[in-house]
Design a protein around this motif. Structure first.
Motif, PDB file in Angstrom:
ATOM      1  N   TRP A 254      58.135 -85.549  27.860  1.00  0.00           N
ATOM      2  CA  TRP A 254      56.902 -85.669  27.053  1.00  0.00           C
ATOM      3  C   TRP A 254      56.214 -84.320  26.921  1.00  0.00           C
ATOM      4  CZ3 TRP A 254      51.824 -84.706  28.430  1.00  0.00           C
ATOM      5  CH2 TRP A 254      50.852 -85.106  27.511  1.00  0.00           C
ATOM      6  N   LEU A 255      56.086 -83.601  28.037  1.00  0.00           N
ATOM      7  CA  LEU A 255      55.451 -82.286  28.003  1.00  0.00           C
ATOM      8  C   LEU A 255      56.258 -81.317  27.158  1.00  0.00           C
ATOM      9  CD1 LEU A 255      53.241 -80.381  28.997  1.00  0.00           C
ATOM     10  CD2 LEU A 255      54.623 -79.957  31.048  1.00  0.00           C
ATOM     11  N   ASN A 256      57.575 -81.424  27.254  1.00  0.00           N
ATOM     12  CA  ASN A 256      58.441 -80.559  26.455  1.00  0.00           C
ATOM     13  C   ASN A 256      58.200 -80.796  24.966  1.00  0.00           C
ATOM     14  OD1 ASN A 256      60.632 -78.959  25.576  1.00  0.00           O
ATOM     15  ND2 ASN A 256      61.800 -79.486  27.404  1.00  0.00           N
ATOM     16  N   GLY A 257      58.163 -82.074  24.594  1.00  0.00           N
ATOM     17  CA  GLY A 257      57.931 -82.403  23.187  1.00  0.00           C
ATOM     18  C   GLY A 257      56.572 -81.939  22.691  1.00  0.00           C
ATOM     19  N   LYS A 258      55.534 -82.120  23.524  1.00  0.00           N
ATOM     20  CA  LYS A 258      54.193 -81.687  23.139  1.00  0.00           C
ATOM     21  C   LYS A 258      54.122 -80.178  22.947  1.00  0.00           C
ATOM     22  CE  LYS A 258      51.895 -85.538  22.941  1.00  0.00           C
ATOM     23  NZ  LYS A 258      51.242 -85.976  21.661  1.00  0.00           N
ATOM     24  N   LEU A 259      54.772 -79.447  23.844  1.00  0.00           N
ATOM     25  CA  LEU A 259      54.766 -77.990  23.718  1.00  0.00           C
ATOM     26  C   LEU A 259      55.478 -77.535  22.449  1.00  0.00           C
ATOM     27  CD1 LEU A 259      55.424 -76.893  27.417  1.00  0.00           C
ATOM     28  CD2 LEU A 259      53.292 -76.666  26.124  1.00  0.00           C
TER      29      LEU A 259
ATOM     30  N   ASP B 240      61.232 -71.636  22.825  1.00  0.00           N
ATOM     31  CA  ASP B 240      62.499 -72.212  23.295  1.00  0.00           C
ATOM     32  C   ASP B 240      62.740 -71.878  24.764  1.00  0.00           C
ATOM     33  OD1 ASP B 240      62.958 -73.263  20.808  1.00  0.00           O
ATOM     34  OD2 ASP B 240      64.246 -71.615  20.142  1.00  0.00           O
ATOM     35  N   LEU B 241      62.430 -70.642  25.156  1.00  0.00           N
ATOM     36  CA  LEU B 241      62.607 -70.248  26.555  1.00  0.00           C
ATOM     37  C   LEU B 241      61.697 -71.079  27.458  1.00  0.00           C
ATOM     38  CD1 LEU B 241      63.617 -68.416  28.837  1.00  0.00           C
ATOM     39  CD2 LEU B 241      61.819 -66.778  28.216  1.00  0.00           C
ATOM     40  N   LEU B 242      60.446 -71.272  27.025  1.00  0.00           N
ATOM     41  CA  LEU B 242      59.501 -72.031  27.827  1.00  0.00           C
ATOM     42  C   LEU B 242      59.912 -73.483  27.961  1.00  0.00           C
ATOM     43  CD1 LEU B 242      56.766 -72.313  29.304  1.00  0.00           C
ATOM     44  CD2 LEU B 242      55.705 -72.711  27.052  1.00  0.00           C
ATOM     45  N   THR B 243      60.343 -74.097  26.844  1.00  0.00           N
ATOM     46  CA  THR B 243      60.632 -75.536  26.848  1.00  0.00           C
ATOM     47  C   THR B 243      62.046 -75.843  27.329  1.00  0.00           C
ATOM     48  OG1 THR B 243      61.241 -75.385  24.502  1.00  0.00           O
ATOM     49  CG2 THR B 243      58.965 -76.022  25.038  1.00  0.00           C
ATOM     50  N   ASP B 244      63.047 -75.208  26.702  1.00  0.00           N
ATOM     51  CA  ASP B 244      64.443 -75.537  27.017  1.00  0.00           C
ATOM     52  C   ASP B 244      64.978 -74.781  28.224  1.00  0.00           C
ATOM     53  OD1 ASP B 244      64.465 -77.200  24.810  1.00  0.00           O
ATOM     54  OD2 ASP B 244      65.184 -75.635  23.453  1.00  0.00           O
ATOM     55  N   GLY B 245      64.302 -73.686  28.598  1.00  0.00           N
ATOM     56  CA  GLY B 245      64.753 -72.910  29.746  1.00  0.00           C
ATOM     57  C   GLY B 245      63.927 -73.160  30.988  1.00  0.00           C
ATOM     58  N   ILE B 246      62.677 -72.670  30.967  1.00  0.00           N
ATOM     59  CA  ILE B 246      61.831 -72.738  32.161  1.00  0.00           C
ATOM     60  C   ILE B 246      61.442 -74.168  32.502  1.00  0.00           C
ATOM     61  CG2 ILE B 246      59.623 -72.050  33.153  1.00  0.00           C
ATOM     62  CD1 ILE B 246      59.828 -69.472  31.521  1.00  0.00           C
ATOM     63  N   LEU B 247      60.909 -74.904  31.507  1.00  0.00           N
ATOM     64  CA  LEU B 247      60.449 -76.262  31.779  1.00  0.00           C
ATOM     65  C   LEU B 247      61.615 -77.183  32.162  1.00  0.00           C
ATOM     66  CD1 LEU B 247      57.969 -78.014  31.926  1.00  0.00           C
ATOM     67  CD2 LEU B 247      58.264 -78.591  29.511  1.00  0.00           C
ATOM     68  N   ALA B 248      62.754 -77.005  31.485  1.00  0.00           N
ATOM     69  CA  ALA B 248      63.930 -77.801  31.848  1.00  0.00           C
ATOM     70  C   ALA B 248      64.378 -77.485  33.273  1.00  0.00           C
ATOM     71  CB  ALA B 248      65.068 -77.526  30.862  1.00  0.00           C
ATOM     72  N   GLY B 249      64.297 -76.206  33.661  1.00  0.00           N
ATOM     73  CA  GLY B 249      64.649 -75.823  35.027  1.00  0.00           C
ATOM     74  C   GLY B 249      63.703 -76.422  36.044  1.00  0.00           C
ATOM     75  N   ILE B 250      62.395 -76.401  35.735  1.00  0.00           N
ATOM     76  CA  ILE B 250      61.410 -77.008  36.639  1.00  0.00           C
ATOM     77  C   ILE B 250      61.654 -78.508  36.764  1.00  0.00           C
ATOM     78  CG2 ILE B 250      58.961 -77.539  36.901  1.00  0.00           C
ATOM     79  CD1 ILE B 250      58.350 -74.816  35.643  1.00  0.00           C
ATOM     80  N   GLY B 251      61.989 -79.148  35.638  1.00  0.00           N
ATOM     81  CA  GLY B 251      62.301 -80.569  35.691  1.00  0.00           C
ATOM     82  C   GLY B 251      63.493 -80.862  36.577  1.00  0.00           C
ATOM     83  N   GLY B 252      64.502 -79.967  36.528  1.00  0.00           N
ATOM     84  CA  GLY B 252      65.672 -80.127  37.384  1.00  0.00           C
ATOM     85  C   GLY B 252      65.339 -79.989  38.855  1.00  0.00           C
ATOM     86  N   ILE B 253      64.260 -79.276  39.161  1.00  0.00           N
ATOM     87  CA  ILE B 253      63.811 -79.144  40.545  1.00  0.00           C
ATOM     88  C   ILE B 253      63.021 -80.382  40.970  1.00  0.00           C
ATOM     89  CG2 ILE B 253      62.379 -77.796  42.128  1.00  0.00           C
ATOM     90  CD1 ILE B 253      62.870 -75.389  40.218  1.00  0.00           C
ATOM     91  N   LEU B 254      62.037 -80.752  40.141  1.00  0.00           N
ATOM     92  CA  LEU B 254      61.122 -81.829  40.505  1.00  0.00           C
ATOM     93  C   LEU B 254      61.817 -83.181  40.604  1.00  0.00           C
ATOM     94  CD1 LEU B 254      58.002 -80.901  38.325  1.00  0.00           C
ATOM     95  CD2 LEU B 254      58.455 -80.328  40.714  1.00  0.00           C
TER      96      LEU B 254
ATOM     97  N   LEU C 270      53.260 -75.417  19.895  1.00  0.00           N
ATOM     98  CA  LEU C 270      53.527 -73.977  19.921  1.00  0.00           C
ATOM     99  C   LEU C 270      54.353 -73.573  18.706  1.00  0.00           C
ATOM    100  CD1 LEU C 270      54.411 -73.469  23.716  1.00  0.00           C
ATOM    101  CD2 LEU C 270      52.261 -72.926  22.559  1.00  0.00           C
ATOM    102  N   PRO C 271      54.167 -72.351  18.224  1.00  0.00           N
ATOM    103  CA  PRO C 271      54.952 -71.891  17.076  1.00  0.00           C
ATOM    104  C   PRO C 271      56.426 -71.768  17.445  1.00  0.00           C
ATOM    105  CG  PRO C 271      53.710 -70.073  18.034  1.00  0.00           C
ATOM    106  CD  PRO C 271      53.224 -71.322  18.703  1.00  0.00           C
ATOM    107  N   ALA C 272      57.278 -72.118  16.480  1.00  0.00           N
ATOM    108  CA  ALA C 272      58.716 -72.034  16.722  1.00  0.00           C
ATOM    109  C   ALA C 272      59.131 -70.587  16.940  1.00  0.00           C
ATOM    110  CB  ALA C 272      59.475 -72.630  15.534  1.00  0.00           C
ATOM    111  N   GLY C 273      60.066 -70.400  17.872  1.00  0.00           N
ATOM    112  CA  GLY C 273      60.540 -69.059  18.172  1.00  0.00           C
ATOM    113  C   GLY C 273      61.227 -69.008  19.520  1.00  0.00           C
ATOM    114  N   PRO C 274      61.800 -67.858  19.840  1.00  0.00           N
ATOM    115  CA  PRO C 274      62.554 -67.753  21.100  1.00  0.00           C
ATOM    116  C   PRO C 274      61.692 -67.942  22.345  1.00  0.00           C
ATOM    117  CG  PRO C 274      62.331 -65.597  20.038  1.00  0.00           C
ATOM    118  CD  PRO C 274      61.893 -66.621  19.049  1.00  0.00           C
ATOM    119  N   LEU C 275      60.409 -67.512  22.307  1.00  0.00           N
ATOM    120  CA  LEU C 275      59.561 -67.674  23.483  1.00  0.00           C
ATOM    121  C   LEU C 275      59.279 -69.150  23.767  1.00  0.00           C
ATOM    122  CD1 LEU C 275      56.986 -64.728  23.116  1.00  0.00           C
ATOM    123  CD2 LEU C 275      58.932 -64.920  24.682  1.00  0.00           C
TER     124      LEU C 275
END
Length: 703
Positions: free
Chosen positions: A316-321, A332-346, A325-330
């Motif tokens: 849900w948070l990923n979708g909201k972000l 994508d990094l925040l949502t598909d990289g960092i947030l996905a990694g945090i989700g894999g931890i939690l 947020l404006p489309a772009g690599p930053l």
């Protein structure tokens, strides 16, 4: 007094850790003893408004003569006044119901010259056994302060504070040695004291007997001590045995003078009566199996809603972000990289919390000690010991908390072998892979009208993991040579109600350790994998997308987006890597697409399903599992024109995932527990080699 260091020392199960929690509460921290990879707990004890102290919880030992590396640290510190953890005061916690055995360690520490306060714990247990300990008379006989405490409830802590403050303000004079080696080997002790400038006779004896294990002595000093031993023809083993006998003779007199026991007090307690069932060679194993069934049913049943909630919350948070947020690599990094990694931890936290909750309850009640005793004989044949049972069984849920649970294993070799083989137990992350691939090649038929063939195949994979873990342990036992002898000494505590504050502290420490230690590695590798799948050399990904759009003008938006995602993935660095490793994995029956799935699986095994979904241009949906199976069944081999996922390929993949170390969180947990990257590397190499060889053999046998 801010620099005052207080050591808590005592036999296992004497209540030392309980007292530590009473004194420090949540003001605790974990780390390593300086210079060694041995966990230590330390915390701040506010004695009064003007005095605080650092309390260090030492490993539990029966004697200062160690039988493991963890126990070695106790003598290594107490024999070295320059060590940063050398105590100003040592509080020796003893079990009042077994004073005769507990006082051995106390007399040894006192003879080293360490200032000592005796904490007389478990008086309630002694009272139930109709024993009464005269603390005043005991203090007079020992020549040190003796404080009556109850480590479980905190009773006596105020008196303990007064004893510590009295010592700080006016240290007690050195007590007469309970055992003076100068009376037996005067020349040996004199030479050692002179050469190494020592004032204490018993400390000089420890230099002689334990110098090879002392980290604060250099090689030249150790050779010098060997020379003294040869000069006096000193027999270490015989002298140590004589010392122990002499100490116990003196302790017996002290106990006889200070402990009174009523007639008939030797009748078996209710705990001992219960042990007749729990330790029974038949009923003991049956009851343990029943307990395990309850534990893992509870873990899966209780943890699943929380894990689903975390997954949904992150999604849900990923979708909201992405929406805000404006489309772009930053983004994508925040949502598909960092947030996905945090989700894999939690997402692992519920399993870790519930597993350690249940294990802590078993330990607090006293039952876990009985389990280790009955399993020791079986596990020892494979190079493990009784304490390895809990981590191995826990690995069926998740290898991360299972590896963390190996901390209770005493000897380093047994603990290391358990850590290295635990990931061979099929964890829940493998289940989605097993389910999809088994459905491809095993018909859904019933045998004898009861057993489903697919269910039997699934059970066989889990049994294969268990058997391979035991066999791997047997092999590793031959490679991991050590001078350290594997002892299994287990004090059977009385059964008691759990202390919920201690259970809470155990859960908190376990979760915090995972999030901050293993979690950082998981997050870092998740970001790396995202980068590899999101970018490609030059403008290859853009050209691939343009070509798809030009060649497929009639596709619907969803189908077109899925096809674009698949082509961009093939053109990415991850796709290039899949083509690069294809010659290596082709002998297993795999193509570059499976290679990408194998690569992404290093983030977590369950990522395999999502990766295959993207590769084969499958959109998300409620029937994703069924859709993937159907699409895999339709996939054609470009070389043969036949089905890609033949029984040979599917079973090769299944066997590969049974053995493969493809979980970075497990590798991170291994590094955290071993304090080295060497053993995660060993774990990775031997498991991947085993996976490759067995998958190769399976493919060519079935082909």
């Amino acid at each position: 007094m801010s620099a005052t260091i207080i050591a808590l020392v005592g036999n296992p199960n004497a209540g030392k850790s309980s007292l530590f929690n009473q004194l420090t509460g949540l003001r605790q921290k974990t780390g390593n003893f300086p210079g060694v990879t041995v966990d230590k707990k330390s915390g701040t004890w506010t004695i009064d408004s003007n005095h605080t102290a650092t309390v260090v919880d030492f490993p539990g030992v029966y004697s200062i003569y160690p039988k493991s590396l963890d126990e070695q640290i106790v003598t290594d510190i107490l024999a070295n006044p320059t060590h940063p953890d050398y105590p100003d005061v040592a509080i020796v916690v003893v079990d009042a119901s077994n004073l005769h055995r507990n006082l051995l360690l106390f007399t040894q520490i006192a003879d080293l010259g360490v200032p000592v306060i005796l904490a007389l714990n478990m008086l309630d247990v002694a009272h139930k056994q109709e024993k009464e300990v005269n603390a005043v008379k005991l203090s007079m006989r020992l020549g040190v302060p003796v404080v009556r405490i109850n480590a479980r409830t905190g009773e006596g802590v105020e008196q303990l504070k007064k004893a510590v403050l009295n010592h700080v303000e006016q240290p007690l004079p050195a007590n007469k040695l309970f055992f003076d080696p100068g009376d037996e080997v005067a020349g040996l002790i004199t030479d050692t004291k002179t050469q190494y400038q020592l004032a204490n006779n018993y400390l000089a004896l420890q230099y002689i007997i334990q110098h090879d294990g002392f980290t604060f002595l250099n090689r030249q000093q150790q050779v010098g001590l060997d020379t003294i031993i040869d000069k006096h023809q000193f027999s270490e083993r015989k002298f140590q045995a004589d010392e122990t006998i002499t100490r116990y003779k003196r302790i017996s007199k002290i106990v006889a003078d200070t402990v009174t026991q009523k007639r008939g007090a030797n009748q078996p307690t209710w705990s001992q009566k219960l042990d007749r069932i729990l330790l029974h060679p038949v009923w003991g194993y049956i009851l343990f199996t029943f307990v395990l069934l309850l534990i893992f049913q509870a873990i899966f049943a209780w943890a699943e809603p929380f894990m689903d909630a975390i997954d949904s919350g992150v999604a849900w948070l990923n979708g909201k972000l992405k929406e805000s947020l404006p489309a772009g690599p930053l983004t994508d990094l925040l949502t598909d990289g960092i947030l996905a990694g945090i989700g894999g931890i939690l997402v692992f936290i519920p399993q870790i919390a519930f597993l350690f909750l249940l294990v802590a309850l078993l330990e607090e009640s006293g039952y876990m000690s009985r389990v280790m005793v009955i399993m020791d004989r079986i596990m020892r044949k494979f190079g493990l010991n009784g304490r390895s049972v809990v981590p191995l069984i826990s690995g069926v849920a998740c290898a991360v908390p299972a590896i963390m649970a190996t901390r209770s294993i005493g000897t380093r070799r047994d603990r290391l072998i358990t850590i290295l083989v635990t990931p061979l137990m099929s964890c829940s992350a493998r289940l989605p892979i097993y389910t999809i691939l088994i459905a491809l090649v095993v018909p859904s038929k019933r045998v004898l009208g009861v057993f489903n063939l697919q269910g039997l195949a699934l059970m066989a994979l889990y049994l294969l993991g268990l058997v391979s873990a035991l066999l791997a342990a047997y092999v590793l036992k031959g490679f991991l040579k050590t001078k350290e002898r594997s002892f299994f000494i287990m004090e059977l505590p009385t059964f008691k109600l759990p202390r919920w504050n201690h259970v809470g502290l155990t859960i908190w420490e376990s979760v915090r350790s995972f999030v901050w230690e293993a979690g950082r590695v998981i997050l870092a590798i998740s970001i790396i994998l995202w980068v590899l799948a999101s970018y490609g050399p030059g403008d290859s990904m853009e050209k691939a997308e343009q070509q798809v759009r030009q060649q497929n003008p009639t596709l619907s938006d969803d189908e077109l987006q899925n096809r674009v995602a698949s082509e961009r993935l093939e053109a990415s660095y991850a796709g290039n890597f899949g083509h690069f490793i294809e010659p290596v994995i082709k002998p297993l029956g795999y193509d570059w697409k499976i290679g990408i799935a194998l690569l992404s699986s290093f983030a977590a095994r369950e990522v395999f399903v999502g990766t295959m979904s993207t590769i084969y241009s499958i959109g998300d949906g409620d029937e994703e599992g069924v859709t993937i199976r159907e699409r895999l069944r339709q996939e054609r081999n470009p070389e043969t024109g036949g089905p890609m996922y033949t029984p040979a390929v599917a079973w090769s993949l299944l066997i590969f995932y049974v053995f493969a170390m493809m979980c970075m969180s497990t590798l991170a947990a291994t590094q955290r527990e071993t304090k080295s990257w060497k053993w995660p590397a060993v774990q990775l190499v031997y498991m991947m080699t085993l996976a490759y060889v067995t998958a190769f053999a399976t493919y060519h046998f079935l082909k």
